[in-house]
Design an enzyme around this catalytic site. Structure first.
Site, PDB file in Angstrom:
ATOM      1  N   LYS A   1      27.647  46.870 -18.885  1.00  0.00           N
ATOM      2  CA  LYS A   1      28.522  46.541 -18.112  1.00  0.00           C
ATOM      3  C   LYS A   1      29.706  47.141 -17.622  1.00  0.00           C
ATOM      4  O   LYS A   1      29.853  47.620 -16.625  1.00  0.00           O
ATOM      5  CB  LYS A   1      28.610  44.912 -18.292  1.00  0.00           C
TER       6      LYS A   1
ATOM      7  N   ARG B   1      29.290  34.071 -16.837  1.00  0.00           N
ATOM      8  CA  ARG B   1      28.455  34.291 -17.618  1.00  0.00           C
ATOM      9  C   ARG B   1      27.740  32.744 -18.125  1.00  0.00           C
ATOM     10  O   ARG B   1      26.881  32.630 -18.999  1.00  0.00           O
ATOM     11  CB  ARG B   1      29.220  34.501 -19.016  1.00  0.00           C
TER      12      ARG B   1
ATOM     13  N   ARG C   1      29.936  51.690 -31.386  1.00  0.00           N
ATOM     14  CA  ARG C   1      31.119  51.381 -30.813  1.00  0.00           C
ATOM     15  C   ARG C   1      32.044  51.193 -32.045  1.00  0.00           C
ATOM     16  O   ARG C   1      33.269  51.582 -32.159  1.00  0.00           O
ATOM     17  CB  ARG C   1      31.327  50.563 -29.671  1.00  0.00           C
TER      18      ARG C   1
ATOM     19  N   ARG D   1      36.729  46.510 -32.385  1.00  0.00           N
ATOM     20  CA  ARG D   1      36.844  45.113 -31.668  1.00  0.00           C
ATOM     21  C   ARG D   1      36.371  44.167 -32.682  1.00  0.00           C
ATOM     22  O   ARG D   1      35.285  44.516 -33.661  1.00  0.00           O
ATOM     23  CB  ARG D   1      35.720  45.034 -30.664  1.00  0.00           C
TER      24      ARG D   1
ATOM     25  N   ARG E   1      26.367  36.986 -30.243  1.00  0.00           N
ATOM     26  CA  ARG E   1      26.502  37.387 -28.946  1.00  0.00           C
ATOM     27  C   ARG E   1      25.237  37.765 -28.245  1.00  0.00           C
ATOM     28  O   ARG E   1      25.263  37.336 -27.083  1.00  0.00           O
ATOM     29  CB  ARG E   1      27.414  38.674 -28.900  1.00  0.00           C
TER      30      ARG E   1
END
Ligand code: B4P
Length: 192
Positions: free
Chosen positions: A13, A88, A127, A135, A146
């Site tokens: 996204k 969301r 990532r 993160r 998630r």
């Protein structure tokens, strides 16, 4: 142009919205990034949101809706904007409709990025290794939560937009530039 990007964590996204925003010269509104910035700045809403985010849960609807409502009222959103990771929940989708209606506007496109779950996990773990600082939600413990939260709370939003004839599903697998060609085709962008 008003475009919503929906997809599970790691579906691209942010990656695709950023590229399209640059082409269309429109603001890219990532609620995740906005909440992380608010938390880094030490604001009360930011700190509150982070308590949910670091466990892979969604921040409270009223908090996110207030953040986005304030942002889309800014003059740079007058020509449109790209929503990345918002709405969301059904509650957020209804609130967005209402906010846009008050300005006499409606969404042009809702793009769902479709990616297999194994690929999502790989991307997020990659990532985690490459981003600095990593993160707090890109961890082997939080990533499955998630994805589950997406299934439970966000997939009903797909139906909400399907019923309104707005939903278009884009194959999110392949290199980011390949996916971007599909995104541009879907929103009818023909520039270079
Ligand atoms: P987000 O910041 O939206 O995080 P995300 O779902 O992981 O997406 P992101 O944009 O970062 O990653 P992308 O798929 O582009 O949300 C984080 C948290 O904030 C949520 O869990 C929630 O707690 C909170 N939140 C945000 N919005 C909220 C809302 N509306 N309501 C309540 N809470 C909210 O990319 C992931 C990785 O994949 C990147 O490293 C990228 O480089 C890579 N990648 C992308 N495309 C690729 C491709 N085609 N091939 C290979 N790698 C690719």
């Amino acid at each position: 142009m008003l475009v919503v990007f929906i997809g599970p964590p790691g579906s691209g996204k942010g990656t695709q919205a950023e590229r399209l925003a640059a082409k269309l010269q429109l603001p890219h509104l990532s609620t995740g990034a906005m909440l992380r910035e608010a938390a880094d700045a030490g604001s009360e809403p930011g700190r509150r949101a982070m308590q949910f985010m670091e466990h892979g849960h969604l921040a409270p609807d009223e908090l996110v809706i207030a953040v986005i409502g304030e942002r889309i009222a800014q003059p740079d959103c007058a020509r449109g904007c790209l929503f990345d990771g918002f709405p969301r929940t059904i509650e957020q989708a209804r609130a967005l409709d209402q906010l846009l209606l008050e300005g006499g506007r409606t969404l042009d496109h809702v793009l769902e990025l479709d990616v297999a779950e194994a690929e999502l996990v790989q991307r997020l773990l990659r990532r985690a290794k490459t981003s600095d600082p990593p993160r707090t939600d890109d961890t082997p413990e939080v990533i499955p939560e998630r994805i589950e939260v997406y299934r439970r709370q966000t997939t009903p939003v797909l139906e909400y937009y399907r019923e309104r004839g707005l939903l278009r599903t884009v194959d999110g697998q392949g290199a980011p530039e390949e996916v971007f060609v599909r995104v541009c085709d879907t929103v009818g962008y023909r520039g270079t």
